[in-house]
Write a protein that holds these residues in place. Sequence first.
Motif, PDB file in Angstrom:
ATOM      1  N   SER A  78       0.843  -1.198   0.000  1.00 45.34           N
ATOM      2  CA  SER A  78       0.000   0.000   0.000  1.00 45.34           C
ATOM      3  C   SER A  78       0.875   1.243   0.000  1.00 45.34           C
ATOM      4  N   THR A  79       0.417   2.260  -0.710  1.00 42.51           N
ATOM      5  CA  THR A  79       1.154   3.524  -0.754  1.00 42.51           C
ATOM      6  C   THR A  79       1.007   4.316   0.543  1.00 42.51           C
ATOM      7  N   ASN A  80       0.163   3.831   1.420  1.00 42.21           N
ATOM      8  CA  ASN A  80      -0.037   4.547   2.683  1.00 42.21           C
ATOM      9  C   ASN A  80       1.201   4.497   3.577  1.00 42.21           C
ATOM     10  N   ILE A  81       2.081   3.538   3.322  1.00 42.07           N
ATOM     11  CA  ILE A  81       3.282   3.433   4.162  1.00 42.07           C
ATOM     12  C   ILE A  81       4.370   4.399   3.706  1.00 42.07           C
ATOM     13  N   LEU A  82       4.138   5.064   2.586  1.00 37.89           N
ATOM     14  CA  LEU A  82       5.123   6.024   2.095  1.00 37.89           C
ATOM     15  C   LEU A  82       5.109   7.274   2.967  1.00 37.89           C
ATOM     16  N   VAL A  83       6.284   7.669   3.409  1.00 35.12           N
ATOM     17  CA  VAL A  83       6.392   8.884   4.221  1.00 35.12           C
ATOM     18  C   VAL A  83       6.495  10.067   3.259  1.00 35.12           C
ATOM     19  N   CYS A  84       5.370  10.424   2.721  1.00 32.67           N
ATOM     20  CA  CYS A  84       5.349  11.453   1.688  1.00 32.67           C
ATOM     21  C   CYS A  84       3.937  12.018   1.576  1.00 32.67           C
ATOM     22  N   SER A  85       3.841  13.263   1.164  1.00 35.97           N
ATOM     23  CA  SER A  85       2.536  13.898   0.985  1.00 35.97           C
ATOM     24  C   SER A  85       1.822  13.297  -0.226  1.00 35.97           C
ATOM     25  N   ASN A  86       0.533  13.212  -0.149  1.00 41.35           N
ATOM     26  CA  ASN A  86      -0.266  12.736  -1.273  1.00 41.35           C
ATOM     27  C   ASN A  86      -1.204  13.826  -1.794  1.00 41.35           C
ATOM     28  N   LYS A  87      -0.837  15.062  -1.528  1.00 47.10           N
ATOM     29  CA  LYS A  87      -1.639  16.187  -1.988  1.00 47.10           C
ATOM     30  C   LYS A  87      -0.704  17.254  -2.567  1.00 47.10           C
ATOM     31  N   GLY A  88      -1.180  17.939  -3.572  1.00 46.83           N
ATOM     32  CA  GLY A  88      -0.404  19.005  -4.171  1.00 46.83           C
ATOM     33  C   GLY A  88       0.613  18.500  -5.176  1.00 46.83           C
ATOM     34  N   TYR A  89       1.628  19.331  -5.394  1.00 44.47           N
ATOM     35  CA  TYR A  89       2.633  18.989  -6.397  1.00 44.47           C
ATOM     36  C   TYR A  89       3.458  17.786  -5.968  1.00 44.47           C
ATOM     37  N   ILE A  90       3.722  17.665  -4.678  1.00 47.93           N
ATOM     38  CA  ILE A  90       4.459  16.504  -4.150  1.00 47.93           C
ATOM     39  C   ILE A  90       3.422  15.442  -3.779  1.00 47.93           C
ATOM     40  N   VAL A 132       2.559   9.281  -8.147  1.00 51.62           N
ATOM     41  CA  VAL A 132       3.721   8.935  -8.978  1.00 51.62           C
ATOM     42  C   VAL A 132       3.945   7.431  -8.984  1.00 51.62           C
ATOM     43  N   THR A 133       3.871   6.790  -7.837  1.00 49.41           N
ATOM     44  CA  THR A 133       4.183   5.359  -7.737  1.00 49.41           C
ATOM     45  C   THR A 133       3.075   4.465  -8.290  1.00 49.41           C
ATOM     46  N   THR A 134       1.924   5.025  -8.548  1.00 53.61           N
ATOM     47  CA  THR A 134       0.819   4.231  -9.130  1.00 53.61           C
ATOM     48  C   THR A 134       0.507   4.648 -10.559  1.00 53.61           C
ATOM     49  N   SER A 135       1.299   5.524 -11.119  1.00 56.92           N
ATOM     50  CA  SER A 135       1.073   5.989 -12.490  1.00 56.92           C
ATOM     51  C   SER A 135       1.542   4.934 -13.491  1.00 56.92           C
ATOM     52  N   ILE A 161       7.478  16.110 -16.339  1.00 57.56           N
ATOM     53  CA  ILE A 161       6.820  16.425 -17.605  1.00 57.56           C
ATOM     54  C   ILE A 161       5.563  15.580 -17.806  1.00 57.56           C
ATOM     55  N   GLN A 162       5.683  14.277 -17.664  1.00 57.95           N
ATOM     56  CA  GLN A 162       4.558  13.411 -18.007  1.00 57.95           C
ATOM     57  C   GLN A 162       3.517  13.334 -16.883  1.00 57.95           C
ATOM     58  N   ILE A 163       3.971  13.151 -15.656  1.00 54.56           N
ATOM     59  CA  ILE A 163       3.030  13.004 -14.541  1.00 54.56           C
ATOM     60  C   ILE A 163       2.664  14.371 -13.967  1.00 54.56           C
ATOM     61  N   GLY A 164       3.594  15.227 -13.860  1.00 57.62           N
ATOM     62  CA  GLY A 164       3.352  16.550 -13.310  1.00 57.62           C
ATOM     63  C   GLY A 164       3.412  16.598 -11.801  1.00 57.62           C
ATOM     64  N   ASN A 165       3.984  15.610 -11.190  1.00 61.11           N
ATOM     65  CA  ASN A 165       4.123  15.564  -9.734  1.00 61.11           C
ATOM     66  C   ASN A 165       5.498  14.990  -9.376  1.00 61.11           C
ATOM     67  N   LEU A 166       5.891  15.283  -8.156  1.00 61.99           N
ATOM     68  CA  LEU A 166       7.156  14.744  -7.636  1.00 61.99           C
ATOM     69  C   LEU A 166       6.881  13.786  -6.491  1.00 61.99           C
ATOM     70  N   CYS A 167       7.810  12.819  -6.359  1.00 62.88           N
ATOM     71  CA  CYS A 167       7.774  11.865  -5.244  1.00 62.88           C
ATOM     72  C   CYS A 167       9.051  12.064  -4.436  1.00 62.88           C
ATOM     73  N   LEU A 168       8.881  12.456  -3.151  1.00 57.63           N
ATOM     74  CA  LEU A 168      10.054  12.721  -2.313  1.00 57.63           C
ATOM     75  C   LEU A 168      10.876  11.451  -2.079  1.00 57.63           C
ATOM     76  N   ASP A 169      10.206  10.341  -1.891  1.00 57.95           N
ATOM     77  CA  ASP A 169      10.946   9.094  -1.697  1.00 57.95           C
ATOM     78  C   ASP A 169      11.723   8.717  -2.952  1.00 57.95           C
ATOM     79  N   CYS A 170      11.082   8.900  -4.103  1.00 63.07           N
ATOM     80  CA  CYS A 170      11.791   8.627  -5.360  1.00 63.07           C
ATOM     81  C   CYS A 170      12.968   9.579  -5.536  1.00 63.07           C
ATOM     82  N   THR A 171      12.752  10.830  -5.168  1.00 64.38           N
ATOM     83  CA  THR A 171      13.810  11.829  -5.302  1.00 64.38           C
ATOM     84  C   THR A 171      14.987  11.492  -4.391  1.00 64.38           C
TER      85      THR A 171
END
Length: 241
Positions: A122-134, A139-142, A204-214
Amino acid sequence: MASQKRNGQRKSGGTVTRSGPGNSGNRGGTRQADRGQNGRTQNGAAQNGRPQASRAQNGRAGQGRPSATPAQGRGGALAAGSSADQAVIPFSAPAWLQWTSLALSLAGLGMSIYMTIAHYTSTNILVCSNKGYIDCAKVTTSPESMVFNIFPVAVLGLAFYVFMTAINTPWAWRSGIAAIWWARLVGIITGIGFVLYLIYAEVIQIGNLCLDCTTVHVITFLLFVVLVFAATMKPTSDTTR
């Protein structure tokens, strides 16, 4: 009887040798003279034998000298062995660089395991915001989170860092094997190329950032800098092999 003895003495040459004290003395003197001559002969033989003995000793010493040469050869082998331990190891790097590359690889491996678990649970365990640009969940489900719609990006990142951890250990660095050096360099170039693609997909394609990915991207970039720097360095000597 007396006449027969006289006749016998005349037949033997007219000389009569009587046994008596004088004759025994002559015999003793003759024996002593013989012993003296024998003694001199033995002394002469002993003196004549001394050069032979000295020659034999010289021969033994001469035979012993080559035996000293292997000993010197062994010492030379030991010296060569000690110099081999301090010999220049090709495709190596300083100890600080080896441990830095290993630490970055382990950090990337840990993040990749964490992202892989989040992908399959589940993406709920990601320590990251799920609202806004971040938005890590978006990102992880795209669709871009799957390569060729088959391989999850998180799994590919996990495989990459398992490989990089293995070839960035100090033992792999000290091996001096050219194939490992090239695999390390090609691997990190491939990894940074894939990171650039993922950044493009996010921005470019998704238009959002993932802090964990970054975070994984930053680790990969730092590892890229370290390994490229190592590739430009001269071979180093290593005494811990």
